[in-house]
Each structure stands twice: as structure tokens, then as C-alpha cells.
Design a protein around this motif. Structure first.
Motif, PDB file in Angstrom:
ATOM      1  N   PHE A 196      20.687 -24.473  72.140  1.00 30.66           N
ATOM      2  CA  PHE A 196      21.417 -23.498  71.339  1.00 30.66           C
ATOM      3  C   PHE A 196      21.432 -22.122  72.002  1.00 30.66           C
ATOM      4  CE2 PHE A 196      20.968 -25.635  66.912  1.00 30.66           C
ATOM      5  CZ  PHE A 196      21.770 -26.670  67.371  1.00 30.66           C
ATOM      6  N   LEU A 197      20.320 -21.759  72.635  1.00 35.16           N
ATOM      7  CA  LEU A 197      20.259 -20.457  73.279  1.00 35.16           C
ATOM      8  C   LEU A 197      21.227 -20.379  74.464  1.00 35.16           C
ATOM      9  CD1 LEU A 197      18.753 -17.771  73.178  1.00 35.16           C
ATOM     10  CD2 LEU A 197      17.110 -18.714  74.800  1.00 35.16           C
ATOM     11  N   GLY A 198      21.267 -21.448  75.270  1.00 34.69           N
ATOM     12  CA  GLY A 198      22.234 -21.473  76.369  1.00 34.69           C
ATOM     13  C   GLY A 198      23.667 -21.431  75.872  1.00 34.69           C
ATOM     14  N   ASN A 199      23.960 -22.185  74.821  1.00 36.22           N
ATOM     15  CA  ASN A 199      25.314 -22.164  74.268  1.00 36.22           C
ATOM     16  C   ASN A 199      25.678 -20.786  73.724  1.00 36.22           C
ATOM     17  OD1 ASN A 199      25.292 -24.860  74.862  1.00 36.22           O
ATOM     18  ND2 ASN A 199      25.073 -25.554  72.759  1.00 36.22           N
ATOM     19  N   LEU A 200      24.702 -20.158  73.038  1.00 36.23           N
ATOM     20  CA  LEU A 200      24.978 -18.859  72.424  1.00 36.23           C
ATOM     21  C   LEU A 200      25.214 -17.785  73.476  1.00 36.23           C
ATOM     22  CD1 LEU A 200      25.202 -17.394  69.719  1.00 36.23           C
ATOM     23  CD2 LEU A 200      22.752 -16.955  69.821  1.00 36.23           C
ATOM     24  N   TYR A 201      24.392 -17.772  74.518  1.00 36.76           N
ATOM     25  CA  TYR A 201      24.575 -16.743  75.537  1.00 36.76           C
ATOM     26  C   TYR A 201      25.791 -17.015  76.414  1.00 36.76           C
ATOM     27  CZ  TYR A 201      20.861 -13.410  74.883  1.00 36.76           C
ATOM     28  OH  TYR A 201      20.096 -12.383  74.390  1.00 36.76           O
ATOM     29  N   THR A 202      26.164 -18.256  76.593  1.00 40.76           N
ATOM     30  CA  THR A 202      27.440 -18.544  77.257  1.00 40.76           C
ATOM     31  C   THR A 202      28.600 -18.014  76.440  1.00 40.76           C
ATOM     32  OG1 THR A 202      26.443 -20.557  78.153  1.00 40.76           O
ATOM     33  CG2 THR A 202      28.828 -20.361  78.296  1.00 40.76           C
ATOM     34  N   PHE A 203      28.516 -18.169  75.135  1.00 38.12           N
ATOM     35  CA  PHE A 203      29.539 -17.634  74.241  1.00 38.12           C
ATOM     36  C   PHE A 203      29.575 -16.104  74.298  1.00 38.12           C
ATOM     37  CE2 PHE A 203      30.580 -16.162  69.885  1.00 38.12           C
ATOM     38  CZ  PHE A 203      31.894 -16.595  69.819  1.00 38.12           C
ATOM     39  N   ILE A 204      28.398 -15.470  74.393  1.00 40.76           N
ATOM     40  CA  ILE A 204      28.345 -14.003  74.455  1.00 40.76           C
ATOM     41  C   ILE A 204      28.939 -13.501  75.769  1.00 40.76           C
ATOM     42  CG2 ILE A 204      26.759 -12.040  74.592  1.00 40.76           C
ATOM     43  CD1 ILE A 204      24.945 -13.633  72.670  1.00 40.76           C
ATOM     44  N   ILE A 205      28.647 -14.192  76.868  1.00 41.88           N
ATOM     45  CA  ILE A 205      29.229 -13.795  78.160  1.00 41.88           C
ATOM     46  C   ILE A 205      30.749 -13.880  78.104  1.00 41.88           C
ATOM     47  CG2 ILE A 205      29.401 -14.469  80.580  1.00 41.88           C
ATOM     48  CD1 ILE A 205      26.442 -15.323  80.393  1.00 41.88           C
ATOM     49  N   MET A 259      34.673 -25.425  68.067  1.00 41.24           N
ATOM     50  CA  MET A 259      34.498 -26.842  67.789  1.00 41.24           C
ATOM     51  C   MET A 259      33.595 -27.514  68.820  1.00 41.24           C
ATOM     52  SD  MET A 259      35.971 -27.239  64.988  1.00 41.24           S
ATOM     53  CE  MET A 259      35.743 -29.011  64.894  1.00 41.24           C
ATOM     54  N   VAL A 260      33.756 -27.137  70.098  1.00 43.24           N
ATOM     55  CA  VAL A 260      32.913 -27.741  71.137  1.00 43.24           C
ATOM     56  C   VAL A 260      31.447 -27.337  70.931  1.00 43.24           C
ATOM     57  CG1 VAL A 260      32.391 -27.679  73.604  1.00 43.24           C
ATOM     58  CG2 VAL A 260      34.729 -28.041  72.840  1.00 43.24           C
ATOM     59  N   MET A 261      31.198 -26.073  70.582  1.00 43.34           N
ATOM     60  CA  MET A 261      29.820 -25.638  70.334  1.00 43.34           C
ATOM     61  C   MET A 261      29.225 -26.358  69.125  1.00 43.34           C
ATOM     62  SD  MET A 261      29.918 -21.545  71.110  1.00 43.34           S
ATOM     63  CE  MET A 261      28.186 -21.399  70.765  1.00 43.34           C
ATOM     64  N   SER A 262      30.016 -26.548  68.075  1.00 44.67           N
ATOM     65  CA  SER A 262      29.515 -27.255  66.893  1.00 44.67           C
ATOM     66  C   SER A 262      29.222 -28.718  67.202  1.00 44.67           C
ATOM     67  CB  SER A 262      30.523 -27.144  65.747  1.00 44.67           C
ATOM     68  OG  SER A 262      30.731 -25.794  65.381  1.00 44.67           O
ATOM     69  N   LEU A 263      30.095 -29.367  67.983  1.00 45.10           N
ATOM     70  CA  LEU A 263      29.885 -30.776  68.320  1.00 45.10           C
ATOM     71  C   LEU A 263      28.675 -30.959  69.233  1.00 45.10           C
ATOM     72  CD1 LEU A 263      33.588 -31.927  68.823  1.00 45.10           C
ATOM     73  CD2 LEU A 263      32.068 -32.481  66.925  1.00 45.10           C
ATOM     74  N   LEU A 264      28.493 -30.029  70.186  1.00 40.40           N
ATOM     75  CA  LEU A 264      27.303 -30.108  71.033  1.00 40.40           C
ATOM     76  C   LEU A 264      26.033 -29.925  70.208  1.00 40.40           C
ATOM     77  CD1 LEU A 264      28.391 -28.108  74.219  1.00 40.40           C
ATOM     78  CD2 LEU A 264      27.904 -30.551  74.074  1.00 40.40           C
ATOM     79  N   GLY A 265      26.065 -28.985  69.265  1.00 41.95           N
ATOM     80  CA  GLY A 265      24.914 -28.797  68.397  1.00 41.95           C
ATOM     81  C   GLY A 265      24.643 -29.978  67.488  1.00 41.95           C
ATOM     82  N   MET A 266      25.653 -30.820  67.261  1.00 44.19           N
ATOM     83  CA  MET A 266      25.466 -31.971  66.386  1.00 44.19           C
ATOM     84  C   MET A 266      24.976 -33.200  67.158  1.00 44.19           C
ATOM     85  SD  MET A 266      28.239 -33.709  63.795  1.00 44.19           S
ATOM     86  CE  MET A 266      29.393 -34.087  65.121  1.00 44.19           C
ATOM     87  N   PHE A 267      25.510 -33.457  68.364  1.00 40.12           N
ATOM     88  CA  PHE A 267      25.214 -34.707  69.062  1.00 40.12           C
ATOM     89  C   PHE A 267      24.065 -34.578  70.069  1.00 40.12           C
ATOM     90  CE2 PHE A 267      29.630 -35.550  67.756  1.00 40.12           C
ATOM     91  CZ  PHE A 267      29.442 -36.765  67.120  1.00 40.12           C
TER      92      PHE A 267
END
Length: 718
Positions: free
Chosen positions: A433-442, A394-402
Motif C-alpha cells: 500500500f505504501l508503494g502504491n500510495l507514493y507512486t500515486f503521489i509522484i 480502479m487499478v490501485m483498488s484491485l491491487l489492494g484487493m488481490f
């Protein structure tokens, strides 16, 4: 005196009679000339009619049966010349009346003699060729019309382009292209992985990896569990852990582990190939030089399509021409703009500083949420609320939205050209998005390590359980039948591959739901409020705040690209991801087309999109490369789980290739393959490819510059 008066009267009468005689002579002469002219006209018309009759009679007399071979060849050449004239008639600098007359005469001539040439002996082959040529041309024309009609959503995109410009239409063209790519990926995974396992593999309940554990059976069909893709959804063909490591399944002896591995590699290779090929085609179509010479004149005199017969199509074409003029006017204004350079530089530096602060804050927030979710996982997710269980997604989706909205506000300080501003906006959202995605992968990597530590403990416990079971059942009587254990009661490992696939599926579902809810609330509900409350409000809601929303090209494009990146990254562990993405893109096309036409307004500064979508393709290629890195890392370095998936029991996932080469191919072939995969040969080959690519790039650049210089010289000469 009386006689003098009589003489005068006689003289006057004689003069009057002489004048009347002269007038009569003149009128007679004019009548004779008129009659001569009429006779000449009639003679000319009759001669022309006689000539026409003679020509018609000659034409009627010309029959191919009566002609010599030389005359027949001349007639064929005449027919061919008339055909060429019909094809090139549109480009002739003739009046329209002459063109129509020539076209009619040529068509009559061709229709008359083309069929007649097929009569007689020895001419059947020519008549057959003529007939087949006509049918082939008709088939080609019908097939082109059929292909145009089969292009999905073509009319919708044309309508959007006519009202909102080429920049908004480029997003929907890109979405349609992504839909086609995902259809291919879905066909590969569904046809070569999911269907063979469902039809020829061992059924549900036959082994532990295909059975819900006893402790989870009571809640396996609950909606909350299925919504998180647990329960029966987890132990199905949707995820990696359900597949068996049996080398060949079914009566076809289908090699499931090999097919699973090759499909995973093939989808990535196909994606690379199609993206690079599309970039090359767009580069070729874009051409060289500028296309701004006499731009307004071309638009003024050549924009309208005179073949339009539908009123709705005419309205769309009118709107499209109007939008293209707006785009051209904006391009011309931006080329002559003169601003304060020092103030502009200061504002751009300030905007970039604010963007960096936003990116750093979003990265820290995701890291904090991920660390917190790991603590929740150690405590047990069933003891926490729904928000705490789904906090990361949810936090990743909200960051991608706002965050894109915030970037859009910041970009107003920079005063870029709209196309350049769009590219900067895309780059910033790409970094977010790239920073969020790689943080999620880590975070996933940390969780994989925890699962592997748990797997070691489970393996030790399973060994102890099997030993105790053996000692308890076979202690005194060694001939007793072996005990049968229900697969639901057998202990099993955590299966980190299925966990990774579930996380990506949940992320895709939450992102999709957030996008649709934002669309309905942020666009549709906003448009309804503005539309119906404008009559009773204090100010003009349509012209002022909040007004109708504009279509966010940058946010939607980056959403598509990163959604596709997650598909590439997680499809190896969740074969259902391409199917989910196909469904998402299909619904998005109709929903967003409806939202654009009903809820959005055109941008105030309508600008022309780039001639090629290579900027989008370049970002897609980058995200494809960055998405395949984690998947390749896990395949090459991390051992697979010991009791789930098609590669269980192997040290590495790629060992299935060596096993196939040793078992199914001759010894010399495996030697050749081992020599070919030697790094001593692979690295020089890669270096040679890089040098060749650099040489071709330099050559292409020099040719492009030469073409530009040649075009400038031609313009100066003209």
C-alpha cells in the motif's frame, strides 16, 4: 423328690423375678437420664432465648440520645468497622454460610445505627454526610453503568470475540477507535471551516471561484459529473478552491484563511498526540513478564461469570471460554514445536523472494497506468471511456484487493506462529500500500507541475483579456459606467489544490465501493452458494473447496490504516474527507459485523491477539508521518493558485501566520515569535527532546528487566 422339684421351681421363679427387677431398675435409670438431658436442653434453649431477649432489650435500650460523646464515638467506630467488613467480606476465607450470616448481621447493624446517629442536636451534619455518601456511591455506580451502556457497539464486539477470538475482535476495536478519531476531525473541519464559509462567506455566483464556468453549466448537474465530484460539487465548500481569500468574513469578522490553516495543522497535531498517547497507555496496560503461569488452571476455575442471568449471554460466555481454551492450547503447541530448520529457512527465503516480485510488479503497473492517464489528460478526458478516466483508482483498488490474497497463499510456506504470520502479512501489505500510495503521489506531483505551467499561460491570457476589455469599453468616453461581467464568463486558472482534493475523494470512493462489493460477492454470495448447493454437489462444499471464507484480519486492518492515511493527506485540500470517512466507518462497522457473524467461519488456528494493539498503532504512526510529508512539502514549497482558495495572492500558504502577527499583535510579540522560530533555537531543542526520549526509553527498559528478574526470583522462592 416332689419337694425337691418344688424347691427348684421356686428358685427359678425367684431368679426370673430378680432379673426382671434389675431390668426395671435399668430402664428407670435410663428414663431418668433422658429426662435430665431434655431438661438441660430446655434450660439451655430458654437461657439462650433469655440472653437474646436481653441483648435485644439492650440493643433497644442503646439510643444515641442517651450516650455520652465517648460512647457515641465508639458506636461510630463500630459502624465504620461493619462497613469495612462488608466491603472486605468477599475475600475472607470463610464458609459461604458464615459469610451470608455475617453480611446480613452487618447490614442490619449499619442500617439500624447509621440512621440513628443522625438524631439529636449536633448530629445533623453527620446524618447529612451519611446521606450524601450513600447518594454519591449510588450515583457513581449508576454512572459507571451508564458509561458502559454508552460505549458504541460493545455488545456486538463481545459477541464476535466469543465466537471468533480476540484477533478478529481486535480489528473491530481498532475500527471503533478510528471512528472516534474521525469524529473529532470532522467536528474541527465542519465547525471551523465549512460552516463559517457557508454562513458568513460570499454566496455562490458572487465571484468566479464560486461559480461554475459557462462552458460547464450544461453538464454541471449530470450524474456522471457529480459522481466524479465535478460541476456544482467542485464549486462548493467541499473543496479548497471555493474558499475566499478575504481576511475577515461576516459580522463576527471570522478569520477564514487563518482558521483554515490552523485547522489543517491542528488535525495533524491532534492525530499525533492521540496515537502516541494510545501507544503509551497500551504499553502501561500490557504489564511486564509472562502471564502463562498456571494458565489452564486459571481458565478452568475462574473463567465463568456467576452473575450471568441471560441465556444468550451465557451462550456467548460459553463460546468465549471455549475459544480461549483453543487459543491457549495453540500457544502451548507452538511453544513445543520442533521443525526442520534448514527446510524452514529455504521456504521462508523463497516466500520473501516471491513477495518482492509481487511488490515490484505492482509498482511498475501503477507507474505505467499513471503515465498513461497523463496522456489521456493531455488529449482530453471527455474523449475517453469511463474505465480510461478512472483507470488509476480502479487499478490501485484491485491491487489492494488481490495482492493480500496472494500474500496469504505465499505465507503458508513459512510455517510461522499465527501471530507472527499475521505481523509479516501486515508488513507486506503495508509495503504494498505504501508503494502504491507514493507512486500515486509522484504522479500527482507531475500533474501539479503541469497545472502550474498551465496557470502561467492562463495568467498571461487573463491580463491580455482584461486589457482588451478595458480598451474596448473605455476608448473615447472616460466617464462611461464600468461594464459588469458575469462571473461565469471570467477566465480562471486550473486550481491545482482542488484537483488534488478531487483525486483523493475519488480514490476514497472507489476504495470504499470495491471493499463493499468484495464483501457482498466474496463473502455473502460465496456463503449462499456453499449453503444451498452443498446438498446437491459432488463433494462437501463446506469442508472442501470453496468452503466458507475466513475473516481477513490483516487486509482489513491495512485497509483501515491506509484509508486513514489518505484522509490525513488530502483533508487540507478537501475538507469533506473526514465527513466521508466517518460515514464509511459507520457503515463498515454494521456491514462487517453482519458479514462476520453470517458469512464467515472461525479460523482453523484460533490464536490470541497481542495484549496491546501497539503493532497496529505503530503502523498507524508510520503512515501518519509518511502521509503528512507530501502535504507539508506542498504547503512549504509550492506557491498557491492565484485565483482560488483562502491563500490566493500569497507567495506561500504559511504567510498567513506572518500576516496575522504583523496586523493583530504587538511588534514585540512578532519579534519574540521570529526569535523562537529561528532554526538556531529549534534544532537544539529538538536534539534535547530526542536525548530525553532516549534516556527515558533506556530507563524504562532497565526497570522492565529488573521487574522480570524479580518475578523469576519470587517464583523460585515459592
Amino acid at each position: 423328690d416332689g419337694e425337691k422339684k418344688k424347691r427348684k421351681k421356686r428358685r427359678r421363679k425367684g431368679a426370673h423375678r430378680a432379673e426382671e427387677g434389675e431390668d426395671e431398675v435399668q430402664t428407670r435409670h435410663e428414663r431418668r437420664e433422658r429426662e435430665k438431658r431434655r431438661r438441660a436442653k430446655n434450660d439451655q434453649e430458654t437461657s439462650e432465648e433469655e440472653d437474646d431477649k436481653e441483648e435485644d432489650s439492650k440493643d433497644e435500650e442503646v439510643r444515641p440520645e442517651c450516650l455520652t460523646p465517648e460512647e457515641l464515638e465508639k458506636l461510630k467506630e463500630a459502624v465504620d468497622e461493619r462497613k469495612k467488613l462488608i466491603q472486605s467480606l468477599r475475600g475472607k476465607p470463610w464458609p459461604m454460610k458464615k459469610k451470608l450470616v455475617t453480611l446480613r448481621e452487618s447490614q442490619e447493624f449499619v442500617e439500624k445505627y447509621e440512621g440513628a446517629l443522625g438524631k439529636g442536636k449536633g448530629r445533623k451534619l453527620y446524618a447529612y454526610k451519611v446521606m450524601m455518601t450513600k447518594k454519591w456511591m449510588k450515583f457513581q455506580r449508576d454512572f459507571e453503568n451508564f458509561k458502559t451502556a454508552c460505549i458504541p457497539w460493545e455488545m456486538k464486539i463481545k459477541e464476535i470475540e466469543s465466537h471468533f477470538g480476540s484477533s478478529v475482535a481486535s480489528y473491530f476495536i481498532f475500527l471503533r477507535w478510528m471512528y472516534g478519531i474521525n469524529m473529532i476531525l470532522f467536528g474541527l473541519t465542519f465547525g471551523l471551516v465549512m460552516v463559517p464559509e457557508a454562513l458568513m462567506g460570499r454566496p455562490y455566483g458572487s465571484m468566479p471561484r464560486k461559480t461554475v464556468p459557462r462552458s460547464e453549466e450544461t453538464s454541471a448537474m449530470d450524474f456522471a459529473v457529480l459522481w466524479d465530484f465535478g460541476g456544482y460539487a467542485q464549486y462548493s465548500v467541499l473543496f479548497y478552491g471555493f474558499y475566499n481569500n478575504q481576511r475577515a468574513i461576516g459580522w463576527l469578522k471570522f478569520r477564514m484563511p487563518l482558521s483554515y490553516f490552523l485547522v489543517g495543522v491542528g488535525t495533524v497535531a491532534y492525530s499525533y498526540m492521540v496515537v502516541i498517547r494510545t501507544m503509551a497507555r497500551n504499553a502501561n496496560e500490557s504489564g511486564v513478564g509472562d502471564d502463562n503461569s498456571f494458565n489452564f488452571s486459571w481458565k478452568m476455575f475462574t473463567s465463568w461469570d456467576y452473575l450471568i442471568g441471560n441465556p444468550e449471554t451465557a451462550d456467548n460466555k460459553f463460546a468465549s471460554i471455549t475459544t480461549s481454551f483453543k487459543e491457549a492450547i495453540l500457544e502451548e503447541q507452538e511453544s513445543h514445536k520442533d521443525d526442520n530448520i534448514h527446510l524452514t529457512r529455504f521456504l521462508r527465503v523463497l516466500a520473501n523472494f516471491l513477495v518482492l516480485c509481487c511488490l515490484a510488479g505492482s509498482g511498475y503497473l501503477i507507474y505505467f497506468v499513471v503515465r498513461r492517464s497523463q496522456k489521456f489528460a493531455l488529449d482530453g478526458l471527455e474523449n475517453h471511456t469511463w474505465w480510461e478516466r478512472n483507470e488509476v483508482n480502479m487499478v490501485m483498488s484491485l491491487l489492494g484487493m488481490f495482492c493480500p490474497m496472494l500474500f496469504d497463499v505465499i505465507s503458508t510456506l513459512e510455517n510461522y506462529h499465527p501471530r507472527v504470520a499475521l505481523q509479516w502479512q501486515l508488513g507486506r501489505i503495508f509495503a504494498l500500500f505504501l508503494g502504491n500510495l507514493y507512486t500515486f503521489i509522484i504522479a500527482l506531483m507531475d500533474e501539479i507541475n503541469l497545472k502550474r505551467e498551465e496557470e502561467k499561460i492562463v495568467k498571461f491570457n487573463i491580463t491580455t483579456w482584461e486589457a482588451s476589455l478595458y480598451n474596448g469599453t473605455i476608448s473615447e468616453n472616460s466617464t462611461a459606467p464600468s461594464i459588469t461581467i458575469n462571473p461565469a464568463d471570467v477566465p480562471r486558472g486550473p486550481c491545482w489544490e482542488t484537483m488534488v482534493g478531487q483525486e483523493f475523494v475519488r480514490l476514497i470512493i472507489s476504495d470504499t465501493m470495491t471493499t463493499y462489493i468484495t464483501l457482498l460477492i466474496g463473502d455473502f454470495l460465496r456463503a449462499v452458494l456453499v449453503r444451498f448447493l452443498n446438498y446437491c454437489w459432488c463433494w462437501d462444499l463446506e469442508a472442501g473447496f470453496p468452503s466458507y471464507s475466513e475473516f481477513d484480519v490483516s487486509g482489513n486492518v491495512l485497509g483501515l490504516i491506509f484509508n486513514q492515511g489518505m484522509i490525513w493527506m488530502g483533508a487540507f485540500y478537501a475538507p469533506c474527507l473526514p465527513a466521508l470517512n466517518v460515514l464509511r466507518l459507520h457503515v463498515s462497522m454494521y456491514l462487517q459485523c453482519w458479514a462476520v457473524m453470517c458469512c464467515n467461519v472461525p479460523q482453523e488456528r484460533v490464536f490470541k491477539a497481542s495484549g496491546s494493539n501497539n503493532f497496529y498503532m505503530a503502523m498507524l504512526l508510520v503512515i501518519l508521518f509518511l502521509s503528512t510529508l507530501p502535504a507539508i512539502y506542498t504547503i512549504v514549497t509550492i506557491p498557491p493558485s492565484f485565483d482560488c482558495g483562502p491563500f490566493s495572492g500569497k507567495n506561500r500558504m504559511f504567510d498567513v501566520i506572518h500576516e496575522t502577527l504583523e496586523s493583530d499583535f504587538p511588534a514585540w510579540f512578532s519579534k519574540v515569535f521570529s526569535y523562537a522560530s529561528n532554526p538556531g533555537l529549534v534544532l537544539p531543542f529538538i536534539l534535547l527532546m530526542v536525548l530525553a526520549i532516549y534516556y527515558l526509553q533506556s530507563t524504562s527498559k532497565s526497570y522492565r528487566q529488573a521487574n522480570v528478574e524479580l518475578k523469576k526470583k519470587l517464583q523460585t522462592v515459592i
